[in-house]
Write a protein that holds these residues in place. Structure first.
Motif, PDB file in Angstrom:
ATOM      1  N   ALA A  33      -2.644  -9.573   2.254  1.00 32.04           N
ATOM      2  CA  ALA A  33      -3.442  -8.711   1.388  1.00 32.04           C
ATOM      3  C   ALA A  33      -3.390  -7.288   1.913  1.00 32.04           C
ATOM      4  O   ALA A  33      -3.621  -7.038   3.100  1.00 32.04           O
ATOM      5  CB  ALA A  33      -4.882  -9.202   1.338  1.00 32.04           C
ATOM      6  N   VAL A  34      -3.059  -6.363   1.029  1.00 25.11           N
ATOM      7  CA  VAL A  34      -2.965  -4.948   1.405  1.00 25.11           C
ATOM      8  C   VAL A  34      -3.967  -4.157   0.567  1.00 25.11           C
ATOM      9  O   VAL A  34      -4.024  -4.307  -0.659  1.00 25.11           O
ATOM     10  CB  VAL A  34      -1.549  -4.395   1.174  1.00 25.11           C
ATOM     11  N   LEU A  35      -4.740  -3.315   1.235  1.00 27.94           N
ATOM     12  CA  LEU A  35      -5.707  -2.450   0.559  1.00 27.94           C
ATOM     13  C   LEU A  35      -5.299  -1.003   0.785  1.00 27.94           C
ATOM     14  O   LEU A  35      -5.198  -0.543   1.918  1.00 27.94           O
ATOM     15  CB  LEU A  35      -7.120  -2.693   1.093  1.00 27.94           C
ATOM     16  N   ASP A  36      -5.079  -0.286  -0.310  1.00 25.04           N
ATOM     17  CA  ASP A  36      -4.687   1.124  -0.292  1.00 25.04           C
ATOM     18  C   ASP A  36      -5.926   1.947  -0.659  1.00 25.04           C
ATOM     19  O   ASP A  36      -6.455   1.820  -1.763  1.00 25.04           O
ATOM     20  CB  ASP A  36      -3.572   1.319  -1.315  1.00 25.04           C
ATOM     21  N   VAL A  37      -6.399   2.795   0.264  1.00 27.62           N
ATOM     22  CA  VAL A  37      -7.634   3.547   0.004  1.00 27.62           C
ATOM     23  C   VAL A  37      -7.358   5.005  -0.339  1.00 27.62           C
ATOM     24  O   VAL A  37      -8.259   5.843  -0.294  1.00 27.62           O
ATOM     25  CB  VAL A  37      -8.622   3.436   1.186  1.00 27.62           C
ATOM     26  N   ARG A  38      -6.119   5.314  -0.723  1.00 24.15           N
ATOM     27  CA  ARG A  38      -5.826   6.660  -1.220  1.00 24.15           C
ATOM     28  C   ARG A  38      -6.428   6.833  -2.621  1.00 24.15           C
ATOM     29  O   ARG A  38      -6.828   5.870  -3.280  1.00 24.15           O
ATOM     30  CB  ARG A  38      -4.320   6.879  -1.268  1.00 24.15           C
ATOM     31  N   GLN A  39      -6.452   8.075  -3.085  1.00 23.61           N
ATOM     32  CA  GLN A  39      -6.954   8.326  -4.424  1.00 23.61           C
ATOM     33  C   GLN A  39      -6.007   7.737  -5.468  1.00 23.61           C
ATOM     34  O   GLN A  39      -4.818   7.500  -5.208  1.00 23.61           O
ATOM     35  CB  GLN A  39      -7.141   9.828  -4.661  1.00 23.61           C
ATOM     36  N   THR A  40      -6.544   7.524  -6.667  1.00 16.16           N
ATOM     37  CA  THR A  40      -5.806   6.851  -7.733  1.00 16.16           C
ATOM     38  C   THR A  40      -4.495   7.554  -8.053  1.00 16.16           C
ATOM     39  O   THR A  40      -3.454   6.903  -8.242  1.00 16.16           O
ATOM     40  CB  THR A  40      -6.671   6.749  -8.992  1.00 16.16           C
ATOM     41  N   HIS A  41      -4.515   8.898  -8.103  1.00  8.52           N
ATOM     42  CA  HIS A  41      -3.281   9.612  -8.455  1.00  8.52           C
ATOM     43  C   HIS A  41      -2.210   9.438  -7.383  1.00  8.52           C
ATOM     44  O   HIS A  41      -1.013   9.410  -7.688  1.00  8.52           O
ATOM     45  CB  HIS A  41      -3.567  11.099  -8.701  1.00  8.52           C
ATOM     46  N   GLU A  42      -2.615   9.301  -6.124  1.00  4.09           N
ATOM     47  CA  GLU A  42      -1.647   9.047  -5.058  1.00  4.09           C
ATOM     48  C   GLU A  42      -1.030   7.658  -5.221  1.00  4.09           C
ATOM     49  O   GLU A  42       0.180   7.476  -5.064  1.00  4.09           O
ATOM     50  CB  GLU A  42      -2.321   9.143  -3.694  1.00  4.09           C
ATOM     51  N   PHE A  43      -1.868   6.695  -5.519  1.00  2.00           N
ATOM     52  CA  PHE A  43      -1.412   5.317  -5.710  1.00  2.00           C
ATOM     53  C   PHE A  43      -0.429   5.228  -6.871  1.00  2.00           C
ATOM     54  O   PHE A  43       0.590   4.533  -6.787  1.00  2.00           O
ATOM     55  CB  PHE A  43      -2.624   4.417  -5.957  1.00  2.00           C
ATOM     56  N   GLU A  44      -0.725   5.941  -7.959  1.00  2.00           N
ATOM     57  CA  GLU A  44       0.128   5.878  -9.140  1.00  2.00           C
ATOM     58  C   GLU A  44       1.494   6.505  -8.894  1.00  2.00           C
ATOM     59  O   GLU A  44       2.490   6.106  -9.507  1.00  2.00           O
ATOM     60  CB  GLU A  44      -0.574   6.561 -10.315  1.00  2.00           C
ATOM     61  N   GLN A  45       1.562   7.473  -8.004  1.00  2.00           N
ATOM     62  CA  GLN A  45       2.848   8.110  -7.703  1.00  2.00           C
ATOM     63  C   GLN A  45       3.772   7.181  -6.923  1.00  2.00           C
ATOM     64  O   GLN A  45       4.972   7.141  -7.170  1.00  2.00           O
ATOM     65  CB  GLN A  45       2.609   9.397  -6.911  1.00  2.00           C
ATOM     66  N   GLU A  46       3.200   6.443  -5.979  1.00  2.00           N
ATOM     67  CA  GLU A  46       3.989   5.533  -5.156  1.00  2.00           C
ATOM     68  C   GLU A  46       3.042   4.598  -4.420  1.00  2.00           C
ATOM     69  O   GLU A  46       2.017   5.035  -3.898  1.00  2.00           O
ATOM     70  CB  GLU A  46       4.837   6.315  -4.143  1.00  2.00           C
TER      71      GLU A  46
END
Length: 449
Positions: free
Chosen positions: A369-382
Protein backbone atom coordinates in the motif's frame (compact mmCIF):
# COMPACT_ATOMS: atom_id res chain seq x y z
CA UNK A 1 20.21 54.44 -2.01
CA UNK A 2 20.69 51.20 -0.06
CA UNK A 3 17.96 48.54 -0.23
CA UNK A 4 18.55 45.81 2.36
CA UNK A 5 16.63 42.53 2.11
CA UNK A 6 15.31 40.88 5.27
CA UNK A 7 14.66 37.29 4.24
CA UNK A 8 12.03 35.08 5.89
CA UNK A 9 12.72 31.87 4.03
CA UNK A 10 10.34 29.71 6.07
CA UNK A 11 7.40 31.70 4.70
CA UNK A 12 8.94 32.54 1.33
CA UNK A 13 8.77 36.29 1.97
CA UNK A 14 11.00 39.35 2.02
CA UNK A 15 10.83 42.60 3.94
CA UNK A 16 12.94 45.62 3.02
CA UNK A 17 14.80 48.46 4.70
CA UNK A 18 15.65 51.38 2.42
CA UNK A 19 18.33 53.69 3.80
CA UNK A 20 19.82 56.94 2.54
CA UNK A 21 21.51 59.88 4.31
CA UNK A 22 20.65 58.63 7.80
CA UNK A 23 16.97 58.01 7.05
CA UNK A 24 15.22 54.65 6.54
CA UNK A 25 11.87 53.36 5.32
CA UNK A 26 10.68 49.80 6.02
CA UNK A 27 8.34 47.88 3.71
CA UNK A 28 6.22 44.88 4.78
CA UNK A 29 7.98 43.94 8.05
CA UNK A 30 7.42 40.59 9.68
CA UNK A 31 6.19 40.40 13.27
CA UNK A 32 9.65 39.75 14.76
CA UNK A 33 10.84 43.33 14.31
CA UNK A 34 14.06 42.88 16.30
CA UNK A 35 15.69 41.93 12.98
CA UNK A 36 14.64 45.27 11.49
CA UNK A 37 15.78 47.27 14.52
CA UNK A 38 19.15 45.51 14.54
CA UNK A 39 19.63 46.29 10.85
CA UNK A 40 18.74 49.96 11.36
CA UNK A 41 21.27 50.19 14.20
CA UNK A 42 23.95 48.56 12.06
CA UNK A 43 23.37 51.15 9.33
CA UNK A 44 23.01 54.00 11.85
CA UNK A 45 19.71 55.15 10.34
CA UNK A 46 16.44 56.45 11.77
CA UNK A 47 13.24 54.74 10.58
CA UNK A 48 10.77 57.49 9.69
CA UNK A 49 8.15 55.47 7.76
CA UNK A 50 6.77 51.94 7.78
CA UNK A 51 4.77 50.89 4.70
CA UNK A 52 2.45 47.98 3.94
CA UNK A 53 1.71 46.95 0.36
CA UNK A 54 -1.41 45.11 1.58
CA UNK A 55 -3.02 43.38 4.54
CA UNK A 56 -1.05 40.16 4.57
CA UNK A 57 -2.59 36.71 4.41
CA UNK A 58 0.47 34.60 5.17
CA UNK A 59 1.98 36.30 8.21
CA UNK A 60 1.27 38.64 11.09
CA UNK A 61 2.71 42.06 10.35
CA UNK A 62 5.18 43.83 12.59
CA UNK A 63 4.39 47.16 10.99
CA UNK A 64 2.13 48.54 13.70
CA UNK A 65 4.49 47.56 16.51
CA UNK A 66 7.54 48.87 14.66
CA UNK A 67 5.94 52.21 13.87
CA UNK A 68 4.89 52.64 17.51
CA UNK A 69 8.35 51.80 18.86
CA UNK A 70 10.32 54.11 16.58
CA UNK A 71 7.67 56.81 16.18
CA UNK A 72 7.38 56.33 12.44
CA UNK A 73 4.45 57.14 10.18
CA UNK A 74 2.55 53.95 9.37
CA UNK A 75 1.09 53.70 5.85
CA UNK A 76 -1.60 51.15 4.94
CA UNK A 77 -3.58 51.05 1.68
CA UNK A 78 -6.71 53.16 1.69
CA UNK A 79 -9.84 51.02 1.65
CA UNK A 80 -8.52 48.48 4.15
CA UNK A 81 -10.66 48.67 7.28
CA UNK A 82 -8.26 48.60 10.21
CA UNK A 83 -8.66 49.12 13.94
CA UNK A 84 -5.73 51.47 14.58
CA UNK A 85 -4.45 54.90 13.47
CA UNK A 86 -2.52 54.89 10.21
CA UNK A 87 -1.99 56.94 7.08
CA UNK A 88 -4.34 55.60 4.42
CA UNK A 89 -2.46 55.85 1.13
CA UNK A 90 -3.98 55.84 -2.35
CA UNK A 91 -2.87 55.97 -5.97
CA UNK A 92 -0.69 59.00 -6.66
CA UNK A 93 0.21 59.76 -3.05
CA UNK A 94 3.86 60.37 -2.24
CA UNK A 95 5.59 59.25 0.94
CA UNK A 96 8.08 62.02 1.69
CA UNK A 97 10.99 60.70 3.74
CA UNK A 98 13.38 63.49 2.85
CA UNK A 99 16.06 61.92 0.65
CA UNK A 100 13.75 58.95 0.04
CA UNK A 101 10.53 59.43 -1.94
CA UNK A 102 7.96 56.69 -2.55
CA UNK A 103 5.10 57.10 -5.01
CA UNK A 104 2.01 55.00 -4.31
CA UNK A 105 0.52 53.03 -7.21
CA UNK A 106 -2.78 51.21 -6.71
CA UNK A 107 -2.09 47.68 -8.00
CA UNK A 108 -5.11 45.51 -7.11
CA UNK A 109 -5.13 41.78 -7.76
CA UNK A 110 -3.61 40.03 -4.78
CA UNK A 111 -6.13 42.05 -2.72
CA UNK A 112 -8.58 44.76 -3.71
CA UNK A 113 -6.63 47.60 -2.13
CA UNK A 114 -3.07 46.40 -2.78
CA UNK A 115 -0.51 49.10 -3.59
CA UNK A 116 3.06 49.18 -4.87
CA UNK A 117 5.67 51.81 -3.99
CA UNK A 118 7.98 53.38 -6.58
CA UNK A 119 11.30 54.31 -4.98
CA UNK A 120 12.80 57.64 -6.06
CA UNK A 121 15.54 59.90 -4.76
CA UNK A 122 14.99 63.58 -4.02
CA UNK A 123 15.85 64.38 -7.64
CA UNK A 124 13.08 62.11 -8.95
CA UNK A 125 15.26 59.30 -10.34
CA UNK A 126 13.72 55.82 -10.02
CA UNK A 127 15.70 53.30 -7.93
CA UNK A 128 13.20 50.44 -7.70
CA UNK A 129 9.62 49.40 -7.06
CA UNK A 130 8.22 47.44 -4.12
CA UNK A 131 5.55 45.22 -5.63
CA UNK A 132 4.30 43.20 -2.63
CA UNK A 133 2.04 40.51 -4.09
CA UNK A 134 1.59 42.06 -7.54
CA UNK A 135 4.46 41.58 -10.00
CA UNK A 136 6.69 38.76 -8.74
CA UNK A 137 9.71 37.15 -10.39
CA UNK A 138 8.24 35.37 -13.39
CA UNK A 139 4.75 35.19 -11.93
CA UNK A 140 2.17 37.17 -9.94
CA UNK A 141 0.52 36.97 -6.55
CA UNK A 142 -2.41 34.58 -6.24
CA UNK A 143 -5.85 36.12 -6.55
CA UNK A 144 -8.12 33.73 -4.64
CA UNK A 145 -7.40 34.71 -1.04
CA UNK A 146 -10.29 37.14 -0.62
CA UNK A 147 -13.01 34.71 -1.70
CA UNK A 148 -14.18 32.69 -4.69
CA UNK A 149 -16.69 35.34 -5.71
CA UNK A 150 -13.84 37.86 -6.13
CA UNK A 151 -11.23 35.64 -7.77
CA UNK A 152 -11.87 36.28 -11.45
CA UNK A 153 -12.29 40.02 -10.92
CA UNK A 154 -9.03 40.16 -8.98
CA UNK A 155 -7.25 38.05 -11.59
CA UNK A 156 -8.18 40.53 -14.29
CA UNK A 157 -7.18 43.39 -12.01
CA UNK A 158 -3.83 41.68 -11.42
CA UNK A 159 -3.21 41.52 -15.16
CA UNK A 160 -3.81 45.27 -15.53
CA UNK A 161 -1.79 46.11 -12.43
CA UNK A 162 1.28 44.33 -13.77
CA UNK A 163 0.84 46.16 -17.08
CA UNK A 164 0.55 49.44 -15.18
CA UNK A 165 3.90 48.81 -13.51
CA UNK A 166 5.56 47.74 -16.77
CA UNK A 167 4.18 50.69 -18.72
CA UNK A 168 5.09 53.38 -16.20
CA UNK A 169 8.57 52.33 -15.12
CA UNK A 170 11.92 52.22 -16.94
CA UNK A 171 13.17 48.82 -18.07
CA UNK A 172 16.16 48.97 -15.71
CA UNK A 173 13.97 49.41 -12.60
CA UNK A 174 14.72 46.69 -10.01
CA UNK A 175 11.62 45.03 -8.60
CA UNK A 176 11.38 44.10 -4.94
CA UNK A 177 8.43 41.75 -4.29
CA UNK A 178 7.34 40.62 -0.82
CA UNK A 179 6.18 37.17 -1.95
CA UNK A 180 7.47 34.61 -4.39
CA UNK A 181 10.37 32.85 -2.69
CA UNK A 182 8.41 29.74 -1.77
CA UNK A 183 5.34 31.55 -0.46
CA UNK A 184 1.90 30.08 -1.07
CA UNK A 185 0.86 33.68 -1.87
CA UNK A 186 2.50 33.21 -5.27
CA UNK A 187 0.14 32.04 -8.03
CA UNK A 188 2.87 29.78 -9.43
CA UNK A 189 6.47 29.22 -8.31
CA UNK A 190 8.64 32.29 -8.83
CA UNK A 191 11.96 32.08 -10.66
CA UNK A 192 15.22 33.77 -9.81
CA UNK A 193 16.47 35.90 -6.94
CA UNK A 194 16.37 39.34 -8.55
CA UNK A 195 14.82 40.96 -11.60
CA UNK A 196 13.93 44.17 -13.39
CA UNK A 197 10.91 45.58 -15.16
CA UNK A 198 12.62 44.90 -18.49
CA UNK A 199 13.23 41.25 -17.70
CA UNK A 200 9.64 40.81 -16.56
CA UNK A 201 8.37 42.23 -19.84
CA UNK A 202 9.78 39.12 -21.53
CA UNK A 203 9.17 36.47 -18.84
CA UNK A 204 6.10 37.35 -16.79
CA UNK A 205 2.92 35.63 -18.03
CA UNK A 206 0.87 38.75 -17.28
CA UNK A 207 3.04 40.59 -19.81
CA UNK A 208 3.63 37.87 -22.40
CA UNK A 209 0.04 36.61 -22.72
CA UNK A 210 -3.23 38.25 -23.65
CA UNK A 211 -5.61 38.91 -20.79
CA UNK A 212 -7.89 35.91 -21.27
CA UNK A 213 -5.01 33.46 -21.64
CA UNK A 214 -3.43 34.83 -18.48
CA UNK A 215 -6.72 34.61 -16.57
CA UNK A 216 -7.44 31.08 -17.76
CA UNK A 217 -3.94 29.84 -16.95
CA UNK A 218 -3.80 31.43 -13.50
CA UNK A 219 -7.25 30.18 -12.47
CA UNK A 220 -6.49 26.66 -13.71
CA UNK A 221 -3.21 26.57 -11.79
CA UNK A 222 -4.43 27.71 -8.37
CA UNK A 223 -3.86 25.03 -5.74
CA UNK A 224 -4.67 24.73 -2.05
CA UNK A 225 -3.13 27.17 0.41
CA UNK A 226 -2.56 26.92 4.18
CA UNK A 227 -5.63 27.01 6.40
CA UNK A 228 -4.02 29.46 8.81
CA UNK A 229 -4.33 32.18 6.16
CA UNK A 230 -7.95 32.59 7.26
CA UNK A 231 -6.73 34.13 10.52
CA UNK A 232 -3.99 36.45 9.26
CA UNK A 233 -6.17 39.11 7.66
CA UNK A 234 -8.32 39.35 10.79
CA UNK A 235 -5.28 39.76 13.06
CA UNK A 236 -3.65 42.29 10.75
CA UNK A 237 -6.78 44.39 10.41
CA UNK A 238 -7.56 44.41 14.13
CA UNK A 239 -3.97 45.25 15.08
CA UNK A 240 -1.46 42.55 16.09
CA UNK A 241 0.04 42.37 19.54
CA UNK A 242 3.84 42.71 19.72
CA UNK A 243 5.77 39.47 19.26
CA UNK A 244 6.71 37.69 22.48
CA UNK A 245 9.95 35.80 21.90
CA UNK A 246 10.59 34.79 25.51
CA UNK A 247 11.33 31.04 25.87
CA UNK A 248 8.41 28.73 26.69
CA UNK A 249 8.37 27.36 30.25
CA UNK A 250 10.42 24.15 30.63
CA UNK A 251 8.37 21.10 31.60
CA UNK A 252 9.42 17.78 33.08
CA UNK A 253 8.83 14.31 31.58
CA UNK A 254 5.82 13.59 33.80
CA UNK A 255 4.02 16.75 32.68
CA UNK A 256 5.00 16.04 29.10
CA UNK A 257 3.40 12.58 29.35
CA UNK A 258 0.25 14.08 30.89
CA UNK A 259 -0.14 16.50 27.98
CA UNK A 260 0.38 13.76 25.41
CA UNK A 261 -2.20 11.53 27.09
CA UNK A 262 -4.63 14.48 27.20
CA UNK A 263 -4.40 14.72 23.41
CA UNK A 264 -2.71 18.13 23.38
CA UNK A 265 -0.53 19.39 20.56
CA UNK A 266 2.91 18.07 21.50
CA UNK A 267 5.30 18.62 18.61
CA UNK A 268 8.76 17.13 18.13
CA UNK A 269 11.10 19.44 16.17
CA UNK A 270 13.94 16.97 15.64
CA UNK A 271 15.15 15.65 12.30
CA UNK A 272 12.60 13.35 10.63
CA UNK A 273 14.88 10.30 10.77
CA UNK A 274 15.60 10.88 14.46
CA UNK A 275 11.86 11.05 15.10
CA UNK A 276 11.30 7.83 13.15
CA UNK A 277 14.04 6.06 15.11
CA UNK A 278 12.53 6.93 18.47
CA UNK A 279 9.85 9.32 19.67
CA UNK A 280 7.34 9.77 22.45
CA UNK A 281 4.21 7.93 21.35
CA UNK A 282 1.36 10.33 20.68
CA UNK A 283 3.55 13.23 19.53
CA UNK A 284 3.67 14.74 16.04
CA UNK A 285 6.89 15.17 14.08
CA UNK A 286 7.40 18.56 12.42
CA UNK A 287 11.07 18.77 11.54
CA UNK A 288 12.33 22.32 12.07
CA UNK A 289 13.53 23.05 8.55
CA UNK A 290 12.51 25.08 5.51
CA UNK A 291 8.80 24.28 5.26
CA UNK A 292 8.13 23.94 9.00
CA UNK A 293 5.96 26.97 9.69
CA UNK A 294 3.73 26.73 6.60
CA UNK A 295 2.76 23.11 7.24
CA UNK A 296 2.51 23.56 11.00
CA UNK A 297 0.12 26.45 10.46
CA UNK A 298 -1.82 24.48 7.85
CA UNK A 299 -2.51 21.55 10.21
CA UNK A 300 -2.66 23.37 13.54
CA UNK A 301 -5.89 23.42 15.55
CA UNK A 302 -6.12 27.19 15.74
CA UNK A 303 -5.78 28.47 19.29
CA UNK A 304 -4.80 25.12 20.82
CA UNK A 305 -1.97 25.06 23.40
CA UNK A 306 1.33 23.80 21.97
CA UNK A 307 4.20 22.03 23.70
CA UNK A 308 7.50 21.72 21.85
CA UNK A 309 10.16 19.01 22.09
CA UNK A 310 13.61 19.91 20.83
CA UNK A 311 17.24 18.98 20.99
CA UNK A 312 18.26 22.32 22.51
CA UNK A 313 16.95 25.62 23.81
CA UNK A 314 18.21 27.27 20.61
CA UNK A 315 16.04 24.95 18.54
CA UNK A 316 13.02 25.79 20.70
CA UNK A 317 13.77 29.52 20.32
CA UNK A 318 14.02 29.20 16.53
CA UNK A 319 10.70 27.38 16.38
CA UNK A 320 8.98 29.95 18.57
CA UNK A 321 10.21 32.77 16.36
CA UNK A 322 8.76 31.04 13.29
CA UNK A 323 5.45 30.31 15.00
CA UNK A 324 4.83 33.81 16.35
CA UNK A 325 5.22 35.08 12.77
CA UNK A 326 1.90 33.38 11.99
CA UNK A 327 0.20 34.17 15.28
CA UNK A 328 0.70 30.85 17.06
CA UNK A 329 1.16 32.34 20.52
CA UNK A 330 -0.05 29.60 22.89
CA UNK A 331 3.32 27.94 23.40
CA UNK A 332 2.71 26.57 26.88
CA UNK A 333 5.91 24.64 27.47
CA UNK A 334 8.99 22.97 26.05
CA UNK A 335 11.19 19.99 26.80
CA UNK A 336 14.74 19.51 25.57
CA UNK A 337 17.42 16.87 25.70
CA UNK A 338 17.81 13.20 24.87
CA UNK A 339 14.46 11.68 23.91
CA UNK A 340 15.18 8.65 26.09
CA UNK A 341 15.34 10.94 29.13
CA UNK A 342 11.92 12.44 28.32
CA UNK A 343 9.88 9.25 27.99
CA UNK A 344 8.94 8.99 31.70
CA UNK A 345 9.22 5.21 31.66
CA UNK A 346 6.98 4.74 28.61
CA UNK A 347 8.26 2.81 25.57
CA UNK A 348 9.37 4.88 22.60
CA UNK A 349 7.58 4.65 19.27
CA UNK A 350 9.43 4.09 16.01
CA UNK A 351 8.93 3.21 12.36
CA UNK A 352 11.01 2.29 9.34
CA UNK A 353 12.58 4.82 6.94
CA UNK A 354 13.15 3.73 3.33
CA UNK A 355 13.76 5.10 -0.17
CA UNK A 356 12.09 4.51 -3.54
CA UNK A 357 14.55 1.77 -4.48
CA UNK A 358 13.43 -0.17 -1.41
CA UNK A 359 9.81 0.47 -2.34
CA UNK A 360 10.45 -0.94 -5.82
CA UNK A 361 12.00 -4.03 -4.24
CA UNK A 362 9.08 -4.46 -1.85
CA UNK A 363 6.53 -4.06 -4.67
CA UNK A 364 8.26 -6.73 -6.73
CA UNK A 365 7.82 -9.20 -3.88
CA UNK A 366 4.31 -8.38 -2.65
CA UNK A 367 1.39 -5.98 -2.87
CA UNK A 368 2.34 -2.85 -0.99
CA UNK A 369 0.00 0.00 0.00
CA UNK A 370 1.38 3.37 -1.05
CA UNK A 371 0.07 6.70 0.24
CA UNK A 372 0.96 9.86 -1.70
CA UNK A 373 0.44 13.01 0.40
CA UNK A 374 1.29 15.55 -2.30
CA UNK A 375 -1.38 17.95 -3.50
CA UNK A 376 -3.92 16.71 -6.03
CA UNK A 377 -2.41 18.61 -8.97
CA UNK A 378 0.99 17.05 -8.26
CA UNK A 379 -0.54 13.58 -8.15
CA UNK A 380 -2.38 14.15 -11.43
CA UNK A 381 0.82 15.17 -13.21
CA UNK A 382 2.69 12.01 -12.23
CA UNK A 383 2.17 9.28 -9.64
CA UNK A 384 2.81 5.68 -8.69
CA UNK A 385 0.02 3.47 -10.11
CA UNK A 386 -2.20 2.12 -7.37
CA UNK A 387 -1.14 4.75 -4.84
CA UNK A 388 -3.82 6.42 -2.74
CA UNK A 389 -3.69 10.21 -2.80
CA UNK A 390 -4.60 12.07 0.39
CA UNK A 391 -2.99 15.54 0.43
CA UNK A 392 -1.25 16.19 3.73
CA UNK A 393 -3.58 19.01 4.73
CA UNK A 394 -6.55 16.63 4.36
CA UNK A 395 -4.98 13.69 6.18
CA UNK A 396 -6.07 14.47 9.79
CA UNK A 397 -9.71 14.43 8.66
CA UNK A 398 -9.34 11.42 6.36
CA UNK A 399 -7.47 8.88 8.44
CA UNK A 400 -10.34 6.47 7.75
CA UNK A 401 -9.41 6.56 4.05
CA UNK A 402 -5.86 5.35 4.63
CA UNK A 403 -5.24 1.89 3.12
CA UNK A 404 -5.18 -1.05 5.51
CA UNK A 405 -1.99 -2.88 6.40
CA UNK A 406 1.51 -1.52 6.16
CA UNK A 407 1.51 1.87 4.43
CA UNK A 408 4.50 3.33 2.60
CA UNK A 409 4.02 7.12 2.60
CA UNK A 410 5.77 9.60 0.30
CA UNK A 411 5.64 13.17 -1.01
CA UNK A 412 8.04 15.08 -3.29
CA UNK A 413 11.00 15.33 -0.93
CA UNK A 414 10.24 13.47 2.30
CA UNK A 415 9.24 16.50 4.37
CA UNK A 416 5.44 16.33 4.04
CA UNK A 417 5.50 12.54 4.22
CA UNK A 418 7.46 12.74 7.49
CA UNK A 419 4.64 14.78 9.05
CA UNK A 420 2.09 12.38 7.60
CA UNK A 421 4.00 9.40 8.97
CA UNK A 422 3.82 10.86 12.47
CA UNK A 423 0.05 11.29 12.14
CA UNK A 424 -0.32 7.73 10.88
CA UNK A 425 1.89 6.35 13.63
CA UNK A 426 -0.10 8.23 16.27
CA UNK A 427 -3.30 6.75 14.83
CA UNK A 428 -1.89 3.21 15.13
CA UNK A 429 -0.96 2.52 11.49
CA UNK A 430 2.04 0.39 10.51
CA UNK A 431 3.91 3.02 8.50
CA UNK A 432 7.08 3.21 6.42
CA UNK A 433 8.40 6.70 5.70
CA UNK A 434 9.86 7.13 2.21
CA UNK A 435 12.49 9.82 2.78
CA UNK A 436 13.52 10.35 -0.82
CA UNK A 437 13.09 12.67 -3.82
CA UNK A 438 10.10 11.75 -6.01
CA UNK A 439 12.29 12.10 -9.11
CA UNK A 440 13.96 8.86 -8.03
CA UNK A 441 10.64 7.05 -8.38
CA UNK A 442 10.47 8.13 -12.01
CA UNK A 443 14.04 7.06 -12.65
CA UNK A 444 13.17 3.61 -11.25
CA UNK A 445 10.14 3.30 -13.54
CA UNK A 446 7.68 3.37 -10.65
CA UNK A 447 5.53 6.23 -11.98
CA UNK A 448 3.18 7.09 -14.81
CA UNK A 449 2.00 10.44 -16.13
Amino acid sequence: MDVAIIETSGLGDRSYLVAHDGVAVVIDPQRDIDRVLDLARERNVRITHVLETHLHNDYVTGGLDLSNIVGAEYAVPAGDDVGYPRRAVADGDVIDAGPIQLEVLHTPGHTHHHVSYVLRDSGGDVHGVFTGGSMLFGTTGRTDLIGPEDTEELTRAQYHSVHKLADRLPAATPIYPTHGFGSFCSATPASGDESTIGEQRTTNPALTQDEQSYVDELLAGLSAYPAYYAHMGVINSEGPQPADLTPPEPIDPAELRRRIEAGEWVVDLRNRTMFAAGHLQGTLGFELSGSFVSYFGWLYDWGAPVTLIGESRDQIADAKRELVRIGVDRLTGAATGDIDDLRDGAPLGSYRVADFAQLAEARSAETVAVLDVRQTHEFEQEHIPGAANIPLHELPGRLGDVPAGQVWVHCASGYRSSIAASYLDRAGHDVVLIDDAFDKAGELGLTKQ
